[in-house]
Design an enzyme around this catalytic site. Structure first.
Site, PDB file in Angstrom:
ATOM      1  N   ASN A 100       0.798  -1.217   0.000  1.00 55.30           N
ATOM      2  CA  ASN A 100       0.000   0.000   0.000  1.00 55.30           C
ATOM      3  C   ASN A 100       0.835   1.272   0.000  1.00 55.30           C
ATOM      4  O   ASN A 100       0.581   2.169  -0.785  1.00 55.30           O
ATOM      5  CB  ASN A 100      -0.950   0.019   1.195  1.00 55.30           C
ATOM      6  CG  ASN A 100      -1.951   1.151   1.114  1.00 55.30           C
ATOM      7  OD1 ASN A 100      -2.688   1.249   0.140  1.00 55.30           O
ATOM      8  ND2 ASN A 100      -1.974   2.019   2.125  1.00 55.30           N
ATOM      9  N   ASP A 197      -3.973   9.180   6.172  1.00 58.64           N
ATOM     10  CA  ASP A 197      -3.510   8.426   5.009  1.00 58.64           C
ATOM     11  C   ASP A 197      -2.016   8.710   4.822  1.00 58.64           C
ATOM     12  O   ASP A 197      -1.232   8.548   5.739  1.00 58.64           O
ATOM     13  CB  ASP A 197      -4.353   8.808   3.788  1.00 58.64           C
ATOM     14  CG  ASP A 197      -4.344   7.759   2.696  1.00 58.64           C
ATOM     15  OD1 ASP A 197      -3.266   7.224   2.382  1.00 58.64           O
ATOM     16  OD2 ASP A 197      -5.410   7.478   2.119  1.00 58.64           O
TER      17      ASP A 197
END
Length: 289
Positions: A100, A197
């Protein structure tokens, strides 16, 4: 402070912006498309397809770049569009987990983090990959491994496991048996404000965090106090980086993922944004592999 849209929607899931003079400016990924995107002087983007997924990218100290694929890293030796993508061995074999986000480290290694496709708790991890490709697990029990950055002096590592709703900080010592130690929360972000994030760190030690679902990037001082907010007209803000000749511009990526067509009223989702925040960033850390 409001950010300016400089590209229009160019990615379905824009992520991982990185500024490097070695490739002439800003590069980011359209993750699920498997594409690297390079911002051109006319604000269009050039694309290169690298695999089923393109999860992250960083320059290499010897030229070319390292790119994250679905379950491991790969090397590209130069900037020519036909330079081969040479994968390292995959970090794991489980097809339900993918890379990710991650970052090179001050000592030239690379930390690559994973997440499960179904968001099941604790199925992700963080790996340290050495320049020769040797890898080891450094953090387990992660759900969504996300932003990672280092303090200006390289002694602190800032890290996001998104669903904890925290930005954590570790002491970083690459020579230790456990390079990441003494984990503690820098800040806890209320879930209704958005999920943390990607992140970047400025030259003063401030931590800039993109908020997925929060339409914003926030800056936190090294003591965890909130000092700045950048507002955006897109809710799914994914990551940010400093760029420009003097590293005094903040570039921000956004996503159309999980919004649904025709993307109204979020017509700006998937665009790259820019703002001049009044502080300079740090040069990108290259991978020594």
């Amino acid at each position: 402070m409001r950010a300016e849209n400089i590209t229009g929607p160019v990615a379905h899931h824009g992520e991982g912006p990185v500024w490097s003079p070695t490739w002439g400016g800003l590069r980011f990924v359209d993750m699920m498309a498997g594409d690297l995107l390079t911002l051109q002087p006319d604000a269009t983007v050039a694309r290169r397809h690298v695999g089923d997924y393109a999860t992250m990218v960083r320059p290499r100290s010897r030229g070319g770049y390292v790119v994250g694929l679905e379950r491991g890293l790969a090397l590209v030796d130069d900037e020519s569009p036909d330079s081969p993508v040479r994968p390292f061995p995959e970090l794991w074999s489980d097809p339900t987990v993918r890379l990710n986000d991650g970052s090179a480290t001050p000592d030239g290694a690379f930390y690559a983090g994973s997440m499960p496709f179904d968001d099941r708790a604790g199925a992700g991890a963080l790996y340290r990959v050495e320049p020769d490709g040797a890898a080891r697990l450094v953090l387990s029990g992660v759900t969504c491994s996300n932003g990672l950055g280092f303090s200006p002096d390289g002694t602190l590592a800032y890290y996001v496991d998104t669903l904890t709703c925290r930005v954590d900080v570790f002491d970083y010592d690459p020579g230790a048996d456990e390079p990441l130690a003494n984990r503690r929360a820098l800040v806890e972000i209320p879930r209704e404000d958005g999920l943390p994030d990607g992140l970047t760190v400025d030259a003063e030690g401030g931590v800039w965090v993109a908020l997925w679902g929060g339409s914003a990037v926030r800056r936190y001082a090294p003591d965890g106090s909130l000092t700045e907010v950048v507002e955006l007209p897109a809710s799914h803000v994914t990551a940010c980086t400093f760029g420009g000749v003097d590293l005094d511009e903040l570039y921000i990526t956004t996503s159309r993922l999980m919004i649904g067509e025709p993307f109204e009223p979020e017509l700006d989702a998937g665009s790259v944004f820019r703002v001049v925040p009044g502080v300079e960033g740090l040069p990108v850390l290259p991978f020594a592999g």
